[in-house]
Design an enzyme around this catalytic site. Structure first.
Site, mmCIF file in Angstrom:
data_model
loop_
_atom_site.group_PDB
_atom_site.id
_atom_site.type_symbol
_atom_site.label_atom_id
_atom_site.label_comp_id
_atom_site.label_asym_id
_atom_site.label_seq_id
_atom_site.Cartn_x
_atom_site.Cartn_y
_atom_site.Cartn_z
ATOM 1 C CB SER A 238 -13.554 82.130 -42.125
ATOM 2 O OG SER A 238 -12.231 81.852 -41.715
ATOM 3 C CE LYS A 239 -17.471 83.559 -35.496
ATOM 4 N NZ LYS A 239 -18.259 82.393 -35.171
ATOM 5 N NE ARG A 240 -9.405 79.411 -41.283
ATOM 6 C CZ ARG A 240 -8.765 79.754 -42.389
ATOM 7 N NH1 ARG A 240 -7.495 80.068 -42.347
ATOM 8 N NH2 ARG A 240 -9.397 79.778 -43.531
#
Ligand code: GLU
Length: 467
Positions: A238-240
């Site tokens: 994910s963006k994380r």
């Protein structure tokens, strides 16, 4: 049979790494077989689909060089066709109108969950003969009640699901708009897809879709479901994890061939080979090489590949990319400075174009600060004489070329009877503001005579103030 594959993104965001990888595998499979690769924008969800996202997908595909054959297909332009086939299924008694309310379905769901059953539609309206035009009616597909669906997934192998597991899915909402599982089947059928290569988040949809193909009287394509990508902490990417859109990598100074090479190895292997040119990927790609296990995103590997491709790349091309980057950093290239020379100087030590721009920054802006540690260690009283002597001798040089510049530095070292570092280190700090970096003679040449002397003067003044 000509192989036909497609990439079918929903335009609800940027082209992220997972999507790009799916696109790449589909593209490679088509190109390997001399087939066709289509791009279809699945934009039926009008609330979430945006023009910007369509553009971001097209930009990402173009940047990676994943060219598609034929026009881009937009699902919103095909509503008539979907309507026609929904009607056909209704006419043939393979679909029916359903007026079950949200509340009823919710209650049913709760009861089933409480009884430890899998929530599913109970078929209440299946035989209710609800007429067309009934307000609020959706259209449901009559999934076969018996038997099973079996297919060979080219990654997972044989998959069998009992029809009892599958309920009557909604193919058209109350407002008449068709749903994903239906449109994807109609399109893949009409577009003549032979192979559907997609993320394994769709694997549960496949048996339902196969039943729809059968109801429409066509043979389903072959399927290959590609395992997901995990972040380096083992959770879903994910963006994380910094795994943002593909164009972010362009923005961050990665080369498309590095990202492409990185993506192909994210879930596909050919022995232990790591470096693949575009031609090689096309020649070697096969569905057998797709790993069954999820793959893990690894930024250091991407960096390693990018560094490799920067070293391979032509200096003129890198210079153009560096120029763009410098413009974004609002740094002007001094007159007479050739960016290809700058590239030649930094390409061996740069991970990205942005990194190169950062390392070379001192060439494009005046020195405002000296690295504090280096300042303390190098700009001491003992550095004054070497700098002053250099200043004097360099001012006399007419032919501002590396050989001559190098000769002057050596001469100063000899004349002062000190080690090379006693001259070289203060000079580098004066010219770059830092203690490390490329050779002084090259930096001097790139900066030019006036700017070099100005920086040495600035350093002498700074040093004298601090003594
Ligand atoms: N539009 C779907 C998605 O973006 C893909 C559908 C498919 O590949 O079958 O997840």
């Amino acid at each position: 049979m000509t192989v036909k594959t497609r990439f079918a993104p929903s335009p609800t965001g940027v082209l992220h790494i997972g999507g790009a990888r799916t696109a790449l595998f589909s593209w490679l499979f088509a190109r390997h077989h001399g087939g066709e690769f289509a791009l279809r924008i699945e934009d039926t969800d009008r609330e979430r689909s945006t023009e910007e996202s369509v553009q971001a997908i097209l930009d990402g595909m173009a940047w990676l060089g994943l060219d598609h054959d034929g026009e881009v297909v937009f699902q919103t332009q095909r509503f008539d066709r979907y309507g026609e086939l929904i009607q056909q299924l209704l006419d043939e008694g393979k679909a029916y109108y359903c007026t079950c309310s949200k509340e009823r379905l919710e209650k049913l769901r709760e009861e089933q969950m409480a009884a430890g059953e899998k929530p599913r539609y109970d078929g209440k309206c299946r035989h209710a003969n609800i007429p067309a035009g009934t307000p609020g009616a959706v259209v449901r597909f009559k999934n076969p009640l018996e038997g099973e669906v079996s297919f060979h997934d080219h990654v997972r192998g044989g998959i069998t699901v009992g029809n009892a597991e599958l309920d009557d899915l909604i193919i058209a909402r109350a407002d008449g708009t068709p749903t994903y599982n239906f449109t994807v089947v109609v399109d893949d059928m009409d577009m003549g897809m032979t192979h559907v290569i997609r993320g394994d988040d769709h694997i549960n949809n496949t048996p339902r879709q196969i039943n729809l193909y059968q109801a429409l009287g066509v043979t389903p394509p072959a399927f290959a479901h590609v395992p997901m990508i995990l972040g380096d902490d083992g959770s879903r990417l994910s963006k994380r994890h910094g795994a943002v859109g593909v164009m972010q990598y362009a923005e961050d100074g990665y080369l498309p061939e590095a990202v492409l090479n990185y993506l192909v190895r994210l879930g596909w292997s050919h022995g232990d080979q790591e470096i693949f040119s575009r031609e090689e990927m096309i020649r070697l790609f096969d569905l057998k090489g797709i790993n069954r296990a999820p793959s893990t995103f690894n930024t250091s590997k991407l960096n390693w590949l990018n560094q490799h491709y920067i070293q391979q790349a032509d200096n003129a091309r890198l210079a153009a990319l560096l120029a763009e980057r410098l413009k974004k950093m609002k740094l002007a290239v001094p007159e007479g400075m050739n960016l290809e020379d700058v590239v030649a100087l930094f390409k061996e030590r740069s991970v990205t174009i942005n990194d190169m721009a950062e390392q070379a920054r001192f060439l494009f802006e005046p020195i405002s600060d000296y690295d504090a540690k280096a300042d303390k260690k190098i700009f001491r009283a003992a550095a004054l004489e070497p700098l002053q002597t250099l200043r004097q001798r360099l001012a006399e040089i007419e032919n501002w070329q590396e050989v001559d510049l190098h000769a002057v530095i050596e001469q100063v070292v000899n004349d002062l009877g000190v080690g090379f570092g006693k001259v070289g280190q203060p000079l580098r700090l004066a010219l770059t503001g830092k203690s490390g970096g490329p050779a002084n003679d090259v930096i001097l040449r790139l900066l030019g005579k006036d700017e070099s002397l100005r920086r040495i003067d600035q350093a002498i003044a700074h040093l004298q103030r601090n003594l």
